[in-house]
Design a protein around this motif. Sequence first.
Motif, PDB file in Angstrom:
ATOM      1  N   ALA A  53      58.714 -22.919  77.871  1.00  0.00           N
ATOM      2  CA  ALA A  53      59.484 -21.777  77.408  1.00  0.00           C
ATOM      3  C   ALA A  53      58.828 -20.507  77.930  1.00  0.00           C
TER       4      ALA A  53
ATOM      5  N   GLU B 240      63.854 -25.474  69.631  1.00  0.00           N
ATOM      6  CA  GLU B 240      63.740 -25.015  71.015  1.00  0.00           C
ATOM      7  C   GLU B 240      62.621 -25.738  71.748  1.00  0.00           C
TER       8      GLU B 240
ATOM      9  N   GLN C  57      60.735 -25.536  65.670  1.00  0.00           N
ATOM     10  CA  GLN C  57      61.893 -25.075  64.901  1.00  0.00           C
ATOM     11  C   GLN C  57      61.420 -24.309  63.683  1.00  0.00           C
TER      12      GLN C  57
ATOM     13  N   LYS D 260      66.855 -21.368  62.542  1.00  0.00           N
ATOM     14  CA  LYS D 260      66.961 -21.289  63.996  1.00  0.00           C
ATOM     15  C   LYS D 260      67.096 -22.682  64.585  1.00  0.00           C
ATOM     16  N   GLN D 261      67.636 -22.712  65.807  1.00  0.00           N
ATOM     17  CA  GLN D 261      67.756 -23.989  66.498  1.00  0.00           C
ATOM     18  C   GLN D 261      66.403 -24.457  67.013  1.00  0.00           C
TER      19      GLN D 261
ATOM     20  N   TYR E 175      58.774 -29.486  70.979  1.00  0.00           N
ATOM     21  CA  TYR E 175      59.780 -28.533  70.552  1.00  0.00           C
ATOM     22  C   TYR E 175      59.274 -27.877  69.276  1.00  0.00           C
TER      23      TYR E 175
END
Length: 122
Positions: free
Chosen positions: A60, A46, A39, A43-44, A37
Amino acid sequence: QVQLVESGGGLVQAGGSLRLSCAASGSIFSINAMGWYRQTPGKQRELVAQLTSGGITDYADSVKGRFTISRDNDKNTVYLQMNSLKPEDTSVYYCNSKVVVANFRPYEDEFWGQGTQVTVSS
């Protein structure tokens, strides 16, 4: 119980490549999935890429065709090969693992690495 140790981040020019590694250790009965992930501030977090024990990958949309996730099951290690890097890939990358913890009664839990910075300059 389970530790994830990441390596491979750094500074690279746009168009360059980096490879991230994440090794899992500890009370591991089995690993159901490992992934990455990212970050950035404000922002979150992802999903970038994930690989299940059954070999299913998930990427993604923004990294499809540029990043490749792979795994060495013998070493409980996951890799993220990042090619054609873009400035927008700049972020802190976190390793994630869904592990069945070795216990009298094994149970699944989720673990995170400490994060590694990837910076892509334009």
